[in-house]
Design a protein around this motif. Structure first.
Motif, PDB file in Angstrom:
ATOM      1  N   ASP A 183       9.171  -2.431   5.044  1.00  0.00           N
ATOM      2  CA  ASP A 183       8.562  -2.263   6.364  1.00  0.00           C
ATOM      3  C   ASP A 183       7.107  -1.819   6.230  1.00  0.00           C
ATOM      4  O   ASP A 183       6.237  -2.262   6.991  1.00  0.00           O
ATOM      5  CB  ASP A 183       9.335  -1.230   7.185  1.00  0.00           C
ATOM      6  CG  ASP A 183      10.672  -1.759   7.674  1.00  0.00           C
ATOM      7  OD1 ASP A 183      10.874  -2.981   7.609  1.00  0.00           O
ATOM      8  OD2 ASP A 183      11.506  -0.950   8.109  1.00  0.00           O
ATOM      9  N   ALA A 184       6.849  -0.955   5.264  1.00  0.00           N
ATOM     10  CA  ALA A 184       5.501  -0.423   5.085  1.00  0.00           C
ATOM     11  C   ALA A 184       4.512  -1.525   4.688  1.00  0.00           C
ATOM     12  O   ALA A 184       3.410  -1.608   5.243  1.00  0.00           O
ATOM     13  CB  ALA A 184       5.505   0.690   4.044  1.00  0.00           C
ATOM     14  N   VAL A 185       4.880  -2.375   3.731  1.00  0.00           N
ATOM     15  CA  VAL A 185       3.945  -3.419   3.294  1.00  0.00           C
ATOM     16  C   VAL A 185       3.707  -4.434   4.406  1.00  0.00           C
ATOM     17  O   VAL A 185       2.586  -4.936   4.568  1.00  0.00           O
ATOM     18  CB  VAL A 185       4.440  -4.102   2.000  1.00  0.00           C
ATOM     19  CG1 VAL A 185       4.476  -3.112   0.851  1.00  0.00           C
ATOM     20  CG2 VAL A 185       5.792  -4.758   2.174  1.00  0.00           C
ATOM     21  N   SER A 186       4.737  -4.747   5.190  1.00  0.00           N
ATOM     22  CA  SER A 186       4.559  -5.670   6.316  1.00  0.00           C
ATOM     23  C   SER A 186       3.654  -5.062   7.376  1.00  0.00           C
ATOM     24  O   SER A 186       2.773  -5.741   7.923  1.00  0.00           O
ATOM     25  CB  SER A 186       5.918  -6.029   6.925  1.00  0.00           C
ATOM     26  OG  SER A 186       6.744  -6.673   5.985  1.00  0.00           O
ATOM     27  N   GLN A 198       0.448  -4.133  -2.024  1.00  0.00           N
ATOM     28  CA  GLN A 198       1.265  -3.779  -3.183  1.00  0.00           C
ATOM     29  C   GLN A 198       1.624  -2.297  -3.153  1.00  0.00           C
ATOM     30  O   GLN A 198       0.814  -1.459  -2.757  1.00  0.00           O
ATOM     31  CB  GLN A 198       0.520  -4.085  -4.489  1.00  0.00           C
ATOM     32  CG  GLN A 198      -0.834  -3.386  -4.616  1.00  0.00           C
ATOM     33  CD  GLN A 198      -1.553  -3.768  -5.877  1.00  0.00           C
ATOM     34  OE1 GLN A 198      -0.928  -4.104  -6.871  1.00  0.00           O
ATOM     35  NE2 GLN A 198      -2.878  -3.707  -5.852  1.00  0.00           N
ATOM     36  N   ILE A 199       2.868  -2.010  -3.555  1.00  0.00           N
ATOM     37  CA  ILE A 199       3.317  -0.639  -3.780  1.00  0.00           C
ATOM     38  C   ILE A 199       3.770  -0.563  -5.226  1.00  0.00           C
ATOM     39  O   ILE A 199       4.726  -1.227  -5.616  1.00  0.00           O
ATOM     40  CB  ILE A 199       4.446  -0.233  -2.819  1.00  0.00           C
ATOM     41  CG1 ILE A 199       3.938  -0.188  -1.371  1.00  0.00           C
ATOM     42  CG2 ILE A 199       5.007   1.131  -3.207  1.00  0.00           C
ATOM     43  CD1 ILE A 199       4.986   0.232  -0.367  1.00  0.00           C
ATOM     44  N   GLY A 214       6.019  -5.660  -2.269  1.00  0.00           N
ATOM     45  CA  GLY A 214       4.694  -6.129  -1.897  1.00  0.00           C
ATOM     46  C   GLY A 214       4.747  -7.207  -0.840  1.00  0.00           C
ATOM     47  O   GLY A 214       5.819  -7.654  -0.397  1.00  0.00           O
ATOM     48  N   TYR A 215       3.556  -7.647  -0.442  1.00  0.00           N
ATOM     49  CA  TYR A 215       3.395  -8.689   0.571  1.00  0.00           C
ATOM     50  C   TYR A 215       2.382  -9.693   0.051  1.00  0.00           C
ATOM     51  O   TYR A 215       1.297  -9.320  -0.418  1.00  0.00           O
ATOM     52  CB  TYR A 215       2.896  -8.077   1.890  1.00  0.00           C
ATOM     53  CG  TYR A 215       2.593  -9.073   2.974  1.00  0.00           C
ATOM     54  CD1 TYR A 215       3.562  -9.413   3.919  1.00  0.00           C
ATOM     55  CD2 TYR A 215       1.337  -9.680   3.067  1.00  0.00           C
ATOM     56  CE1 TYR A 215       3.290 -10.326   4.927  1.00  0.00           C
ATOM     57  CE2 TYR A 215       1.058 -10.592   4.072  1.00  0.00           C
ATOM     58  CZ  TYR A 215       2.031 -10.921   4.987  1.00  0.00           C
ATOM     59  OH  TYR A 215       1.759 -11.830   5.986  1.00  0.00           O
ATOM     60  N   ILE A 285       1.092   4.002  -6.353  1.00  0.00           N
ATOM     61  CA  ILE A 285      -0.161   3.502  -5.781  1.00  0.00           C
ATOM     62  C   ILE A 285       0.163   2.540  -4.646  1.00  0.00           C
ATOM     63  O   ILE A 285       1.074   1.720  -4.750  1.00  0.00           O
ATOM     64  CB  ILE A 285      -1.012   2.786  -6.849  1.00  0.00           C
ATOM     65  CG1 ILE A 285      -1.534   3.792  -7.878  1.00  0.00           C
ATOM     66  CG2 ILE A 285      -2.179   2.030  -6.210  1.00  0.00           C
ATOM     67  CD1 ILE A 285      -2.269   3.133  -9.043  1.00  0.00           C
ATOM     68  N   LEU A 286      -0.594   2.638  -3.563  1.00  0.00           N
ATOM     69  CA  LEU A 286      -0.548   1.693  -2.451  1.00  0.00           C
ATOM     70  C   LEU A 286      -1.895   0.986  -2.397  1.00  0.00           C
ATOM     71  O   LEU A 286      -2.938   1.642  -2.419  1.00  0.00           O
ATOM     72  CB  LEU A 286      -0.264   2.415  -1.135  1.00  0.00           C
ATOM     73  CG  LEU A 286      -0.447   1.611   0.158  1.00  0.00           C
ATOM     74  CD1 LEU A 286       0.569   0.474   0.235  1.00  0.00           C
ATOM     75  CD2 LEU A 286      -0.331   2.523   1.380  1.00  0.00           C
TER      76      LEU A 286
END
Length: 534
Positions: A183-186, A198-199, A214-215, A285-286
């Motif tokens: 949900d966070a990457v989207s 990317q996470i 990732g997205y 890392i984000l």
């Protein structure tokens, strides 16, 4: 003066002088009129519909960031100086005005070079009609960059605040960390309008990071791409930076070596932030990347940093929840075995006691030591303590039959609970089935700390002597599975068992770092109850 007479006026341009009109009544000559336009940052343009020619005042070239000779005087040339994304809307507004014989108002970005700042121009005007047909369009242009940027910034801030609030709400109720990360990457991709998100998870040992989710990346890269934290690496520079790391052009980057997967995806610009807790501990890392060069606004960078902080809190909370769940199951198992352990401890103490007073004294001391071990697990599992204190507390009931050899260093909070659980299981197994079940049985513990490829690592050897022969169990009991869970899965370590006539030997290799992020497999795993290690 009616409209047909206005249509007959010459075109505006450096080679034409317009006939006197109401505007020029306030200026002694045409030069002064153009100076007034320039001072007000206004430009005048005229589009002759019959010839499709466009003429404009001399200051419009500078207003669009062009040289005076860059405009060819055609309607197509006029559209070409407009940003390609805004061109259809501007053309549609002008065509509609011509068809309806109405006024128009629109704005657009100029088609500037990639390295120049974005410039916004507003234009408005009207269509002049002769004999019922549209003959000419006349308009004004003026720079509205500052106002447009302010409006965009306000809209983006509202959009980002809403996205952050919604993701924060999901972080509080979503039990599945993997789903929250997706949900966070989207959310980041859609909110910041970027091509890649990317996470990266910092693995135990802190020498590598894993592309956890990732997205925009190729699907086979998720969960498989590793990037190093070596000095001057992309990840190391990000983790060591007190502020977000901004990359305007990866091709021109000299601060670090660009990872291969970023090159393979033709990443041009990007921003990365450290996912770190309030205590400064880095979890990963984000980052975001774009396929075209882009300058990120301050609010974009702040939004990314806020998402990173939110993820750090969620990861830490999931780890605590996982520990609590494991503790509850572990204590249920311990309580089930507690009476049998007390009986075994009483029986062995009685064999070596000289009388009731001696038995009472020894047994009370050993029961108290066992209680201290339970208290350490339930109350002190997240405190940094010397390893000798941990060993004395866990092995207190059997301290007179245990030898220790190794440096007395402090264990960080993460390994304390998990290592104490593993040692307690080994000790409980030894007193019921192993060397501590025999009067002459002994236990030897040796350990060392060294720097391996994964970072600082504890190697602990558990050896049983003078006990019954150790045989490989046909079926793994709860204790052995618990050791496997806390050492291999929680601490990302290694466990090796050796069964011989001399007794059981166990080697534990534990990275002295925090555990892996919770995953679906770890959350879904259920340990069946079993009364013993073997």
């Amino acid at each position: 003066m009616d409209r047909p007479e206005l249509i007959k006026r010459p075109k505006f341009g450096s080679e034409h002088r317009p006939a006197p009109d109401r505007a020029t009544e306030f200026f002694p000559d045409f030069t002064t009129f153009h100076e007034a336009l320039a001072a007000a940052q206004l430009g005048v343009w005229s589009w002759d519909l019959a010839s499709d020619a466009v003429s404009w005042s001399s200051n419009l070239a500078a207003l669009h960031g062009l040289s005076p000779s860059a405009f060819d005087g055609s309607y197509a040339g006029f559209l070409n100086i407009i940003n390609q994304e805004d061109r259809p809307a501007v053309n549609a507004a002008l065509q509609e005005a011509v068809q309806k014989h109405s006024g128009f108002r629109t704005r657009y970005r100029t088609a500037t070079s990639p390295n120049s700042d974005e410039r916004w121009i507003a234009t408005s005007g009207t269509v002049f009609v002769e004999g019922g047909a549209a003959r000419r369009v006349i308009g004004l242009c003026y720079d509205v960059t500052e106002r447009a940027n302010l409006e965009i910034e306000l809209r983006n801030r509202v959009k980002q605040q809403e996205a952050l609030a919604q993701l924060g709400e999901r972080a509080l109720v979503e039990p599945d960390l993997e789903r929250l990360l997706n949900d966070a990457v989207s959310t980041v991709a859609l909110t910041l309008n970027v091509d890649f998100v990317q996470i990266l998870e910092l693995l135990p040992g802190e020498s590598e990071l894993l592309l956890r989710t990732g997205y925009g990346w190729k699907s086979d890269l998720i969960g498989s791409v590793l990037t190093t934290t070596a000095p001057n690496s992309f990840a190391r520079v990000t983790l060591d930076s007190a502020a977000p790391l901004i990359v305007k052009d990866f091709e021109a980057e000299r601060r670090f070596e660009v990872p291969a997967y970023l090159k393979d995806h033709n990443c041009k610009s990007g921003v990365t932030v450290s996912i770190a807790g309030r205590d400064g501990r880095a979890y990963g890392i984000l980052g975001v990347c774009t396929a075209k060069k882009r300058s990120f606004r301050r609010q974009d960078i702040s939004f990314l940093a806020a998402i990173g902080n939110l993820l750090a809190g969620a990861i830490q909370r999931r780890q605590l929840e996982q520990r609590h769940e494991l503790m509850i199951r572990d204590m249920r198992h311990r309580s089930g075995n507690l009476f049998s352990q007390l009986l075994a401890l009483f029986s062995q103490t009685a064999r070596t006691s000289k009388g009731i007073p001696d038995l009472t004294s020894k047994y009370q001391a050993r029961v108290l030591a066992m209680a201290n071990a339970h208290r350490l697990i339930t109350e002190g599992g997240w405190k940094s303590i010397p390893i000798m204190e941990l060993l004395y507390v866990v092995l207190g009931p059997y301290i007179d039959r245990v030898s220790f050899e190794g440096p007395n260093f402090d264990l960080e909070p993460d390994p304390v609970f998990h290592l104490s659980s593993a040692l307690h299981e080994l000790a409980g197994n030894a007193i019921k089935h192993g060397s501590l079940s025999r009067p002459k049985g002994q236990l030897e513990l040796r350990w060392s700390v060294s720097r391996a490829q994964r970072g600082m690592t504890l190697t602990l050897d558990w050896g049983e002597k003078n006990g019954p022969p150790a045989r490989r169990p046909r079926k793994l009991g709860f204790g052995m599975r618990l050791i496997d869970l806390v050492i291999r899965r929680q601490l990302n370590g290694e466990v090796a068992y050796s069964y011989s006539r001399k007794g059981l030997s166990v080697k534990l290799v534990v990275p002295l770092t925090h555990e892996r992020w919770p995953s679906r497999s770890a959350q879904a795993e259920s340990l069946a109850r079993s009364p013993s290690l073997r």
